[in-house]
Motif scaffolding. Structure first.
Motif, PDB file in Angstrom:
ATOM      1  N   SER A  85      -0.502   2.611   0.670  1.00 16.03           N
ATOM      2  CA  SER A  85      -0.229   3.620   1.687  1.00 16.03           C
ATOM      3  C   SER A  85      -1.528   4.236   2.183  1.00 16.03           C
ATOM      4  O   SER A  85      -1.672   4.541   3.365  1.00 16.03           O
ATOM      5  CB  SER A  85       0.684   4.709   1.120  1.00 16.03           C
ATOM      6  OG  SER A  85       1.898   4.153   0.690  1.00 16.03           O
ATOM      7  N   ASN A  89      -2.996   4.401   5.852  1.00 15.67           N
ATOM      8  CA  ASN A  89      -3.280   5.717   6.412  1.00 15.67           C
ATOM      9  C   ASN A  89      -4.705   5.815   6.974  1.00 15.67           C
ATOM     10  O   ASN A  89      -4.922   6.408   8.022  1.00 15.67           O
ATOM     11  CB  ASN A  89      -3.051   6.767   5.318  1.00 15.67           C
ATOM     12  CG  ASN A  89      -3.209   8.196   5.837  1.00 15.67           C
ATOM     13  OD1 ASN A  89      -4.025   8.941   5.329  1.00 15.67           O
ATOM     14  ND2 ASN A  89      -2.425   8.546   6.835  1.00 15.67           N
TER      15      ASN A  89
ATOM     16  N   GLU B 306      12.507   5.550  11.482  1.00 14.61           N
ATOM     17  CA  GLU B 306      11.561   6.650  11.258  1.00 14.61           C
ATOM     18  C   GLU B 306      10.839   6.452   9.917  1.00 14.61           C
ATOM     19  O   GLU B 306       9.624   6.661   9.817  1.00 14.61           O
ATOM     20  CB  GLU B 306      12.295   7.993  11.271  1.00 14.61           C
ATOM     21  CG  GLU B 306      11.366   9.144  10.969  1.00 14.61           C
ATOM     22  CD  GLU B 306      12.093  10.467  10.731  1.00 14.61           C
ATOM     23  OE1 GLU B 306      13.168  10.674  11.328  1.00 14.61           O
ATOM     24  OE2 GLU B 306      11.577  11.272   9.938  1.00 14.61           O
ATOM     25  N   ILE B 309       8.211   3.891  10.418  1.00 12.78           N
ATOM     26  CA  ILE B 309       7.049   4.413  11.152  1.00 12.78           C
ATOM     27  C   ILE B 309       6.183   5.254  10.213  1.00 12.78           C
ATOM     28  O   ILE B 309       4.967   5.101  10.149  1.00 12.78           O
ATOM     29  CB  ILE B 309       7.505   5.266  12.362  1.00 12.78           C
ATOM     30  CG1 ILE B 309       8.260   4.400  13.370  1.00 12.78           C
ATOM     31  CG2 ILE B 309       6.308   5.947  13.022  1.00 12.78           C
ATOM     32  CD1 ILE B 309       8.969   5.173  14.464  1.00 12.78           C
ATOM     33  N   ARG B 310       6.842   6.122   9.460  1.00  9.85           N
ATOM     34  CA  ARG B 310       6.092   6.992   8.549  1.00  9.85           C
ATOM     35  C   ARG B 310       5.351   6.164   7.500  1.00  9.85           C
ATOM     36  O   ARG B 310       4.204   6.464   7.159  1.00  9.85           O
ATOM     37  CB  ARG B 310       7.025   8.000   7.869  1.00  9.85           C
ATOM     38  CG  ARG B 310       7.484   9.113   8.818  1.00  9.85           C
ATOM     39  CD  ARG B 310       8.409  10.092   8.105  1.00  9.85           C
ATOM     40  NE  ARG B 310       8.974  11.068   9.015  1.00  9.85           N
ATOM     41  CZ  ARG B 310       8.427  12.256   9.298  1.00  9.85           C
ATOM     42  NH1 ARG B 310       7.299  12.596   8.721  1.00  9.85           N
ATOM     43  NH2 ARG B 310       9.002  13.082  10.138  1.00  9.85           N
ATOM     44  N   ARG B 311       6.017   5.111   7.012  1.00 10.81           N
ATOM     45  CA  ARG B 311       5.366   4.266   6.018  1.00 10.81           C
ATOM     46  C   ARG B 311       4.154   3.574   6.655  1.00 10.81           C
ATOM     47  O   ARG B 311       3.109   3.421   6.030  1.00 10.81           O
ATOM     48  CB  ARG B 311       6.354   3.222   5.479  1.00 10.81           C
ATOM     49  CG  ARG B 311       7.488   3.811   4.668  1.00 10.81           C
ATOM     50  CD  ARG B 311       7.073   4.157   3.253  1.00 10.81           C
ATOM     51  NE  ARG B 311       7.153   3.017   2.358  1.00 10.81           N
ATOM     52  CZ  ARG B 311       6.324   2.794   1.361  1.00 10.81           C
ATOM     53  NH1 ARG B 311       5.309   3.632   1.166  1.00 10.81           N
ATOM     54  NH2 ARG B 311       6.457   1.763   0.564  1.00 10.81           N
ATOM     55  N   ALA B 312       4.295   3.138   7.913  1.00 10.72           N
ATOM     56  CA  ALA B 312       3.207   2.422   8.581  1.00 10.72           C
ATOM     57  C   ALA B 312       1.979   3.297   8.770  1.00 10.72           C
ATOM     58  O   ALA B 312       0.860   2.815   8.760  1.00 10.72           O
ATOM     59  CB  ALA B 312       3.682   1.900   9.933  1.00 10.72           C
ATOM     60  N   ILE B 313       2.191   4.600   8.915  1.00  8.98           N
ATOM     61  CA  ILE B 313       1.016   5.447   9.140  1.00  8.98           C
ATOM     62  C   ILE B 313       0.545   6.111   7.864  1.00  8.98           C
ATOM     63  O   ILE B 313      -0.288   7.009   7.895  1.00  8.98           O
ATOM     64  CB  ILE B 313       1.265   6.496  10.237  1.00  8.98           C
ATOM     65  CG1 ILE B 313       2.421   7.407   9.827  1.00  8.98           C
ATOM     66  CG2 ILE B 313       1.521   5.836  11.575  1.00  8.98           C
ATOM     67  CD1 ILE B 313       2.587   8.564  10.764  1.00  8.98           C
ATOM     68  N   GLY B 314       1.076   5.686   6.712  1.00  7.95           N
ATOM     69  CA  GLY B 314       0.478   6.134   5.454  1.00  7.95           C
ATOM     70  C   GLY B 314       1.358   6.907   4.496  1.00  7.95           C
ATOM     71  O   GLY B 314       0.883   7.354   3.461  1.00  7.95           O
ATOM     72  N   ALA B 315       2.658   7.089   4.815  1.00  7.29           N
ATOM     73  CA  ALA B 315       3.526   7.797   3.879  1.00  7.29           C
ATOM     74  C   ALA B 315       3.776   6.929   2.653  1.00  7.29           C
ATOM     75  O   ALA B 315       4.036   5.736   2.781  1.00  7.29           O
ATOM     76  CB  ALA B 315       4.849   8.148   4.552  1.00  7.29           C
ATOM     77  N   THR B 316       3.678   7.536   1.478  1.00 10.77           N
ATOM     78  CA  THR B 316       3.986   6.785   0.254  1.00 10.77           C
ATOM     79  C   THR B 316       5.487   6.857   0.008  1.00 10.77           C
ATOM     80  O   THR B 316       6.195   7.625   0.654  1.00 10.77           O
ATOM     81  CB  THR B 316       3.267   7.404  -0.956  1.00 10.77           C
ATOM     82  OG1 THR B 316       3.705   8.758  -1.083  1.00 10.77           O
ATOM     83  CG2 THR B 316       1.758   7.390  -0.779  1.00 10.77           C
ATOM     84  N   ASP B 319       6.364  10.311  -0.734  1.00  9.78           N
ATOM     85  CA  ASP B 319       6.466  11.176   0.445  1.00  9.78           C
ATOM     86  C   ASP B 319       7.860  11.080   1.058  1.00  9.78           C
ATOM     87  O   ASP B 319       8.465  12.085   1.428  1.00  9.78           O
ATOM     88  CB  ASP B 319       5.436  10.756   1.509  1.00  9.78           C
ATOM     89  CG  ASP B 319       4.016  11.142   1.117  1.00  9.78           C
ATOM     90  OD1 ASP B 319       3.840  12.195   0.484  1.00  9.78           O
ATOM     91  OD2 ASP B 319       3.083  10.375   1.440  1.00  9.78           O
ATOM     92  N   ILE B 320       8.353   9.841   1.172  1.00  8.35           N
ATOM     93  CA  ILE B 320       9.665   9.630   1.790  1.00  8.35           C
ATOM     94  C   ILE B 320      10.755  10.218   0.901  1.00  8.35           C
ATOM     95  O   ILE B 320      11.664  10.907   1.375  1.00  8.35           O
ATOM     96  CB  ILE B 320       9.922   8.123   2.023  1.00  8.35           C
ATOM     97  CG1 ILE B 320       8.827   7.519   2.912  1.00  8.35           C
ATOM     98  CG2 ILE B 320      11.301   7.875   2.610  1.00  8.35           C
ATOM     99  CD1 ILE B 320       8.784   8.048   4.325  1.00  8.35           C
ATOM    100  N   PRO B 390       8.785  -1.340   4.332  1.00  6.78           N
ATOM    101  CA  PRO B 390       8.258  -0.759   5.575  1.00  6.78           C
ATOM    102  C   PRO B 390       8.525  -1.654   6.775  1.00  6.78           C
ATOM    103  O   PRO B 390       8.923  -1.174   7.841  1.00  6.78           O
ATOM    104  CB  PRO B 390       6.756  -0.658   5.313  1.00  6.78           C
ATOM    105  CG  PRO B 390       6.606  -0.649   3.845  1.00  6.78           C
ATOM    106  CD  PRO B 390       7.773  -1.394   3.277  1.00  6.78           C
ATOM    107  N   ILE B 391       8.336  -2.939   6.604  1.00 10.60           N
ATOM    108  CA  ILE B 391       8.444  -3.818   7.757  1.00 10.60           C
ATOM    109  C   ILE B 391       9.896  -3.999   8.212  1.00 10.60           C
ATOM    110  O   ILE B 391      10.190  -3.995   9.404  1.00 10.60           O
ATOM    111  CB  ILE B 391       7.742  -5.176   7.493  1.00 10.60           C
ATOM    112  CG1 ILE B 391       7.615  -5.949   8.784  1.00 10.60           C
ATOM    113  CG2 ILE B 391       8.412  -6.006   6.428  1.00 10.60           C
ATOM    114  CD1 ILE B 391       6.774  -5.230   9.811  1.00 10.60           C
ATOM    115  N   ILE B 394      10.848  -0.711   9.993  1.00 10.61           N
ATOM    116  CA  ILE B 394      10.296  -0.480  11.322  1.00 10.61           C
ATOM    117  C   ILE B 394      10.939  -1.398  12.357  1.00 10.61           C
ATOM    118  O   ILE B 394      10.986  -1.091  13.545  1.00 10.61           O
ATOM    119  CB  ILE B 394       8.761  -0.631  11.288  1.00 10.61           C
ATOM    120  CG1 ILE B 394       8.129   0.281  12.343  1.00 10.61           C
ATOM    121  CG2 ILE B 394       8.320  -2.075  11.497  1.00 10.61           C
ATOM    122  CD1 ILE B 394       6.686   0.552  12.083  1.00 10.61           C
TER     123      ILE B 394
END
Lengths: 232, 397
Positions: A85, A89, B306, B309-316, B319-320, B390-391, B394
């Motif tokens: 992640s 990020n 969603e 998307i969040r996973r793609a931009i770095g959410a672990t 986090d989810i 993630p994939i 998305i």
């Protein structure tokens, strides 16, 4: 090949899916690829060729069935979820065909979203940087609007701003102009070219040879393999 | 992502979809409402009954027919046939116990009391003059009777406040009037202060000697109360009373109970009632929790993209997980607070008629339980969201 160090190195990457009838579909087989710092390249191929899968594997959104993905000299197979992640990020910025903005967040909040998932102290002021990027892409006036209230071209600019907020080394753009008209698409491509000139590595995925031709290097993919030439 | 940010994001989400938030939380609202109300009702009942006993004064020993309060047969068959009925000799014998403040033999009967122009069902309480301090009865108007009236078998009565209102409209008018009970004419010399006990407020207090005759032909008493000057003398006196009564009656034909014993029995009974009430209320909390889980599952599916998307931009994954957990917790805590607010309103309203009580424990439990439900029923949907690839997420349409 350029002499700059490679930031991505794929060796013998294969991706296979087990289909409904238990047969195996091979999306990628034995792919070897190096992406160097500062490149502006395109992965190009017809639909179903495996180009998107390749991009997802490079961006650590997906895992290969076999083979190694080396990022800046580190084997990513050993990374756990938190570390993967973190790479997504900080190291990569994704731009998608569907823009993939969150409709319930404002433009500014969308751009700032990756910051929320960063666990490290940032060496920049995120708010300032976000506004700077929005200004650069000429959408500052929309900062408090919601994504569904602005045009596709504007949404894609927001998505690019979001991809850039964490100062990534690599931008991965999957058919970034696929949902845009030609004129707007050209503007977006121009944006990528400018970013590349600033030193950012940009990797486009496209099925359109015309778009691929505008980049410095075309990585042609067909039937899950990198080929020198299509036999059209 | 910082927890505070998560909650703020969830809160903003809820504001955008108020109807859905309200409906989802409704289950918890009703659950908490019913739990808090039922606890309040249970506590109110308990307080009410304890109060009735405490009104009788702290250092009290009650002698009753049957095996009494402590054996668990409470009430049932206490006045059944074959039970002991005490008489004046018992009272006289008990009077000999040292350290006694008073002995009150009580004759108690439900009967019709009539004035010149009205007739009401009420209670006769015939005893000696110590009945008044025993039951905390004081004269609002007129006076109470004493030893002289007992010795003279005077046909006088002190009337309870409600009975006085029922028979004479204006309680102060009752003084000097005559009422008839079982063919006996009694002159009212005093009206008691209202004390909130329906039996006492509707009673006619008369000298026990006056009742001998048509009201109490057998000259028996249904119970005898012993007043002791201080608490530490209670056990000694109670033992002495048992010894005296055992000379005349079998061990299981009467009971000598101290007030503290009765109170603890009342406590025990209401403890059980409260648990049952909470259990009943908890069923609705459970149903509310399942409602939240259901909605959270729907939310996860609806927001699969969603998550991607969040996973793609770095959410672990964490986090989810936290994102969805904070939403379900917030939903149920919101529901819980609503329930609490409603319950408080209802309790304040009901209080006008009945001494229901809102207690701090119920409030803490309500909030605690509703957040626990949010977490418990939120975990499974949140895990589902966190474990999405993630994939795949998305690409989800």
């Amino acid at each position: 090949m350029k002499k700059t160090p490679s930031i991505i190195s794929l060796s013998n990457i294969s991706k296979e899916y087990v289909m409904g009838d238990e047969s195996i579909f091979s999306a990628l087989s034995e792919v070897n690829l190096e992406i160097h710092k500062g490149e502006y390249s395109a992965i190009v191929g017809p639909s179903g060729s495996g180009k998107s899968t390749l991009m997802h594997i490079i961006g650590l959104l997906d895992k290969p069935t076999r083979g190694k993905v080396i990022i800046n000299g580190h084997d990513t197979a050993r990374l756990d979820d938190d570390q993967t992640s973190k790479v997504r990020n900080q190291f990569v910025g994704f731009v998608f065909q569907q823009f993939n903005l969150l409709n319930k967040l404002t433009i500014k909040e969308n751009v700032l979203l990756p910051v929320a998932y960063s666990r490290e102290k940032l060496d920049f002021d995120p708010e300032k940087r976000a506004l700077g990027l929005l200004e650069k892409f000429d959408i500052l006036s929309k900062k408090d609007s919601y994504p569904n209230k602005i045009s596709g071209g504007q949404q894609q600019r927001v998505a690019i701003a979001r991809a850039l907020i964490m100062n990534p080394q690599l931008i991965l753009a999957d058919e970034p102009t696929g949902n845009l008209d030609t004129k707007t698409g050209n503007e977006i491509l121009k944006l990528f070219e400018d970013l590349n000139k600033e030193g950012i590595t940009v990797l486009l995925v496209t099925h359109e040879p015309d778009i691929a031709a505008r980049t410095n290097r075309q990585i042609k993919v067909l039937d899950g393999k990198i080929v020198e030439k299509y036999n059209d | 992502m910082v927890i505070k940010q998560l909650y703020m994001a969830a809160f903003a989400d809820f504001r955008r979809d108020k109807v859905r938030t309200g409906l989802t939380s409704l289950g918890i609202t009703i659950g908490v409402l019913s739990v808090v109300l039922l606890i309040a009702l249970g506590l109110g009942l308990k307080n009410y009954i304890s109060q009735q006993f405490e009104n009788m004064g702290a250092n009290l020993i009650m002698i009753m027919p049957g095996s009494g309060f402590s054996s668990g047969t409470m009430g049932a068959g206490m006045i059944g046939s074959g039970m002991v009925e005490f008489d004046e000799k018992d009272a006289r014998d008990l009077q000999k116990i040292p350290n006694l403040k008073y002995v009150v033999p009580l004759f108690f009967k439900s009967t019709v009391i009539s004035s010149a122009d009205a007739e009401k069902i009420g209670y006769i309480m015939a005893a000696n003059e110590d009945l008044f301090p025993l039951l905390n009865v004081q004269a609002e108007y007129g006076e109470i009777w004493g030893k002289t009236e007992i010795n003279k078998k005077s046909k006088v009565a002190v009337i309870g406040a409600i009975m006085a209102e029922d028979l004479f409209e204006n309680p102060s008018d009752a003084i000097g009037k005559t009422v008839r009970v079982e063919g006996v004419r009694l002159k009212i010399i005093g009206v008691g202060k209202k004390i909130g006990d329906p039996e006492q407020d509707k009673a006619l207090f008369i000298p026990y000697t006056t009742a001998y005759g048509s009201i109490n032909p057998n000259k028996t008493f249904w119970s005898i109360y012993l007043g002791v000057p201080s608490k530490d003398m209670v056990p000694g006196v109670s033992e002495a009373a048992k010894e005296i009564l055992l000379k005349r009656y079998d061990k299981d034909k009467f009971s000598v109970s101290e007030q503290s014993e009765i109170l603890s029995t009342v406590d025990q009974i209401f403890g059980i009632i409260n648990i049952v009430l909470i259990a009943i209320g908890s069923i609705s909390l459970l149903v509310g929790g399942i409602g939240i889980m259901n909605i959270m599952y729907a939310t996860v599916t609806e927001r699969t993209r969603e998550v991607g998307i969040r996973r793609a931009i770095g959410a672990t994954k964490r986090d989810i997980l936290l994102q969805f957990l904070s939403e379900s917790t917030l939903l149920s805590v919101f529901g819980g607070l609503m329930g609490l607010l409603l319950a408080t309103g209802i309790i304040l309203l009901v209080r006008i008629w009945f001494p229901v009580a809102l207690n701090v424990v119920a409030v803490i439990v309500a909030i605690g339980v509703s957040s626990a439900i949010g977490i418990f029923f939120g975990v499974s949907p949140a895990k589902k969201a966190a474990n999405l690839s993630p994939i795949d997420a998305i690409r989800y349409e």
